[in-house]
Design a protein around this motif. Structure first.
Motif, PDB file in Angstrom:
ATOM      1  N   ARG A  23       1.774  -1.173  16.154  1.00 41.64           N
ATOM      2  CA  ARG A  23       2.414  -2.479  16.005  1.00 41.64           C
ATOM      3  C   ARG A  23       1.542  -3.441  15.198  1.00 41.64           C
ATOM      4  O   ARG A  23       2.046  -4.339  14.540  1.00 41.64           O
ATOM      5  CB  ARG A  23       2.699  -3.085  17.380  1.00 41.64           C
ATOM      6  N   SER A  24       0.229  -3.263  15.282  1.00 41.76           N
ATOM      7  CA  SER A  24      -0.701  -4.169  14.614  1.00 41.76           C
ATOM      8  C   SER A  24      -0.806  -3.837  13.131  1.00 41.76           C
ATOM      9  O   SER A  24      -1.086  -2.688  12.746  1.00 41.76           O
ATOM     10  CB  SER A  24      -2.082  -4.073  15.264  1.00 41.76           C
ATOM     11  N   HIS A  25      -0.589  -4.855  12.282  1.00 40.68           N
ATOM     12  CA  HIS A  25      -0.718  -4.661  10.837  1.00 40.68           C
ATOM     13  C   HIS A  25      -2.142  -4.260  10.463  1.00 40.68           C
ATOM     14  O   HIS A  25      -2.355  -3.375   9.632  1.00 40.68           O
ATOM     15  CB  HIS A  25      -0.325  -5.947  10.109  1.00 40.68           C
ATOM     16  N   ARG A  26      -3.129  -4.909  11.090  1.00 45.62           N
ATOM     17  CA  ARG A  26      -4.527  -4.601  10.771  1.00 45.62           C
ATOM     18  C   ARG A  26      -4.880  -3.182  11.187  1.00 45.62           C
ATOM     19  O   ARG A  26      -5.625  -2.480  10.476  1.00 45.62           O
ATOM     20  CB  ARG A  26      -5.459  -5.600  11.472  1.00 45.62           C
ATOM     21  N   LEU A  31      -5.966   2.512   9.760  1.00 50.60           N
ATOM     22  CA  LEU A  31      -5.488   3.897   9.810  1.00 50.60           C
ATOM     23  C   LEU A  31      -5.405   4.490   8.411  1.00 50.60           C
ATOM     24  O   LEU A  31      -5.870   5.619   8.171  1.00 50.60           O
ATOM     25  CB  LEU A  31      -4.114   3.956  10.481  1.00 50.60           C
ATOM     26  N   LEU A  32      -4.830   3.743   7.472  1.00 49.58           N
ATOM     27  CA  LEU A  32      -4.694   4.256   6.107  1.00 49.58           C
ATOM     28  C   LEU A  32      -6.056   4.439   5.452  1.00 49.58           C
ATOM     29  O   LEU A  32      -6.258   5.383   4.683  1.00 49.58           O
ATOM     30  CB  LEU A  32      -3.830   3.306   5.273  1.00 49.58           C
ATOM     31  N   LEU A  33      -7.000   3.537   5.747  1.00 46.86           N
ATOM     32  CA  LEU A  33      -8.344   3.686   5.185  1.00 46.86           C
ATOM     33  C   LEU A  33      -9.009   4.950   5.706  1.00 46.86           C
ATOM     34  O   LEU A  33      -9.573   5.736   4.927  1.00 46.86           O
ATOM     35  CB  LEU A  33      -9.193   2.463   5.526  1.00 46.86           C
ATOM     36  N   VAL A  34      -8.935   5.176   7.018  1.00 48.77           N
ATOM     37  CA  VAL A  34      -9.525   6.385   7.605  1.00 48.77           C
ATOM     38  C   VAL A  34      -8.828   7.630   7.068  1.00 48.77           C
ATOM     39  O   VAL A  34      -9.479   8.625   6.712  1.00 48.77           O
ATOM     40  CB  VAL A  34      -9.452   6.332   9.144  1.00 48.77           C
ATOM     41  N   ALA A  35      -7.494   7.592   7.004  1.00 47.25           N
ATOM     42  CA  ALA A  35      -6.731   8.739   6.499  1.00 47.25           C
ATOM     43  C   ALA A  35      -7.112   9.048   5.054  1.00 47.25           C
ATOM     44  O   ALA A  35      -7.217  10.221   4.653  1.00 47.25           O
ATOM     45  CB  ALA A  35      -5.233   8.461   6.602  1.00 47.25           C
ATOM     46  N   GLN A 175       0.424  -6.415  -1.337  1.00 47.95           N
ATOM     47  CA  GLN A 175       1.179  -5.575  -0.411  1.00 47.95           C
ATOM     48  C   GLN A 175       0.399  -5.299   0.870  1.00 47.95           C
ATOM     49  O   GLN A 175       0.995  -5.060   1.925  1.00 47.95           O
ATOM     50  CB  GLN A 175       1.554  -4.253  -1.082  1.00 47.95           C
ATOM     51  N   LEU A 176      -0.941  -5.324   0.779  1.00 50.88           N
ATOM     52  CA  LEU A 176      -1.760  -5.114   1.968  1.00 50.88           C
ATOM     53  C   LEU A 176      -1.694  -6.297   2.921  1.00 50.88           C
ATOM     54  O   LEU A 176      -1.959  -6.152   4.117  1.00 50.88           O
ATOM     55  CB  LEU A 176      -3.221  -4.869   1.579  1.00 50.88           C
ATOM     56  N   ARG A 177      -1.362  -7.455   2.400  1.00 49.16           N
ATOM     57  CA  ARG A 177      -1.340  -8.660   3.233  1.00 49.16           C
ATOM     58  C   ARG A 177       0.004  -8.861   3.925  1.00 49.16           C
ATOM     59  O   ARG A 177       0.121  -9.741   4.774  1.00 49.16           O
ATOM     60  CB  ARG A 177      -1.687  -9.876   2.362  1.00 49.16           C
ATOM     61  N   GLU A 178       1.003  -8.083   3.535  1.00 54.03           N
ATOM     62  CA  GLU A 178       2.335  -8.247   4.110  1.00 54.03           C
ATOM     63  C   GLU A 178       2.580  -7.201   5.197  1.00 54.03           C
ATOM     64  O   GLU A 178       2.506  -5.994   4.933  1.00 54.03           O
ATOM     65  CB  GLU A 178       3.401  -8.083   3.025  1.00 54.03           C
ATOM     66  N   PRO A 179       2.868  -7.622   6.439  1.00 54.16           N
ATOM     67  CA  PRO A 179       3.209  -6.662   7.501  1.00 54.16           C
ATOM     68  C   PRO A 179       4.420  -5.821   7.098  1.00 54.16           C
ATOM     69  O   PRO A 179       5.378  -6.329   6.513  1.00 54.16           O
ATOM     70  CB  PRO A 179       3.530  -7.557   8.704  1.00 54.16           C
TER      71      PRO A 179
END
Length: 471
Positions: A23-26, A31-35, A175-179
């Motif tokens: 649920r958390s945008h951050r 998650l995407l950084l780790v992936a 795009q990273l700043r938009e949930p």
């Protein structure tokens, strides 16, 4: 980790489920950084340090420039560091071999350094993105990112990390700043792009690859006809391989709620070399235009300087593809062709032709353009100058003997006809696609599932690397 492999499908399924489950945008960004680190480290985890060197360099350079701390000097240092990374890891052996060869040719004996350096996968792509970020912050076209997590994800976002498209910070960082909110329609668009790219790579490109590799791997063993057909095969293979990767990457990003720029627009319907470069590897051609050609002077200061700037841009663009004089030759040929076409277009822009003459002229222009593109793929694929001359000799009728290869004519020719003649011309020229009825989500999902089943049934068993992984 290759997009068309079972490993990636498992990886992406897990990432997709976790991403939309959070649920958390951050938390999603983390998650995407780790992936992305897992995705890149799958080849060789040691090169993660190199990528993070690029991330840290561009991030802290951007922060200093944003604070107006010696912006010119900081930009220079960051650019030198990024180009230095490329020079060491990609071009060290090329430069040393060239210098040793030059010295030997004039009678000077020089020992070659024994340093052996592995080429990190995708180094040209992520260093270009790091460079563009610093330069955009310096120009003021993008605000420096405060979070190194966001900067790190911009540089390492796994759908486009290894072979593009090259992403601009001004397009991606907002795009990273938009949930993100899950959108079923966008998911289906992403799935369609992924499946079409999957077919391009796994069915078309990988079916052509064994024949091309067989002939180009031992040119002395095959006759002229085999060499010509292998070149025609590569003309299709490289398009379906690279366009397939780009479409799969764009599709994966779209399923995660991100939009990446289009990288191909049916380049083989081009009727001029200028049009070809507007349609082929769009993210690279626009990058070279904005960060090299225009800073050199672009179209300013007269025709001679414009031609000079164009040639420098294409020479460096050729060298960007690989550390080989064959790639320099490829870039030089395209640079000369672009210069000639621009001069021709300027001289004939006011000529009006009757409809029939214009149609014949257009067909001839298409044939000449595609013949040029086909022939210039020879130095791109051949191992050296000798191989390039050997294959080009086959096109003018020279045959040094050799056996006739088993040529898969359908695999070589049919995909190009389907994509360029049917899909490309209809969508780009006549826009027939816009007249097709819209499908409901269930029907669309079933149709995509059917396409996936056909693709899986038709793909070769062996999973091959993408050609642009070496760049």
């Amino acid at each position: 980790m290759i997009f068309s492999s079972a490993t990636f499908l498992v990886f992406f399924t897990i990432v997709f489920a976790l991403f939309w489950g959070l649920r958390s945008h951050r938390a999603r960004i983390w998650l995407l950084l780790v992936a992305s680190q897992v995705f890149y480290g799958w080849w060789d985890y040691r090169f993660l340090a190199l990528m993070w060197f690029a991330i840290a360099t561009c991030h802290f350079a951007g922060r200093l420039i944003d604070r107006n701390v010696a912006p010119k000097a900081v930009t220079t240092v960051a650019v030198v560091l990024m180009l230095g990374v490329l020079a060491v890891f990609k071009y060290f052996n090329f430069f040393t071999d060239s210098l040793v060869g030059l010295a030997t040719s004039v009678g000077i004996v020089v020992s070659r350094p024994t340093l052996e350096i592995l080429l990190p996968v995708g180094i040209s792509f992520f260093t270009f993105q790091a460079l563009s970020y610093v330069l955009d912050v310096r120009k003021g076209s993008v605000q420096a990112e405060r979070s190194i997590v966001n900067t790190g994800l911009y540089i390492s976002f796994f759908p486009q990390l290894v072979a593009g498209p090259i992403v601009r910070a001004s397009d991606f960082l907002p795009q990273l700043r938009e949930p993100k909110v899950f959108n079923g329609e966008q998911f289906l668009v992403g799935m369609k792009l992924f499946l079409v790219g999957f077919i391009y790579k796994s069915v078309f490109s990988d079916s052509i690859s064994p024949f091309v590799d067989q002939v180009y791997g031992d040119l002395d063993a095959f006759d002229a006809h085999s060499k010509v057909m292998a070149t025609v095969g590569f003309y299709g293979q490289i398009y379906f391989d690279f366009a397939g990767y780009s479409m799969m990457g764009i599709g994966v990003a779209r399923m995660l709620g991100f939009e990446l720029m289009r990288n191909f627009a049916y380049p083989y319907i081009s009727t001029s070399i200028t049009e070809f470069w507007r349609r082929w590897h769009i993210s690279l051609s626009t990058w070279l235009r904005d960060y090299l050609y225009i800073p050199l002077g672009g179209n300013r200061d007269g025709e001679l300087k414009r031609q000079r700037n164009l040639m420098i841009t294409m020479l460096l663009g050729g060298l960007w593809h690989g550390a080989s004089w064959n790639f320099v030759l490829w870039g030089a040929l395209h640079g000369m062709a672009l210069s000639i076409h621009k001069a021709w277009a300027g001289a004939t822009k006011n000529i009006r032709r009757p409809v029939v003459v214009a149609a014949i002229w257009g067909l001839a222009a298409w044939g000449l353009t595609q013949l040029f593109v086909l022939l210039t793929w020879v130095p791109f694929r051949a191992q050296d100058f000798a191989g390039t001359l050997d294959v080009l000799g086959a096109f003018i009728g020279r045959d040094d003997g050799g056996t006739r290869a088993s040529i898969p004519y359908i695999a070589v020719l049919l995909p190009l006809f389907v994509d360029t003649a049917l899909v490309g011309i209809s969508s780009a020229r006549f826009r027939l696609a816009g007249r097709l009825p819209a499908l409901g989500p269930v029907t669309a999902a079933l149709a995509l599932g059917g396409v996936a089943a056909v693709a899986l049934a038709g793909m070769p068993l062996a999973v091959k690397n993408f050609i642009y992984f070496q760049f």
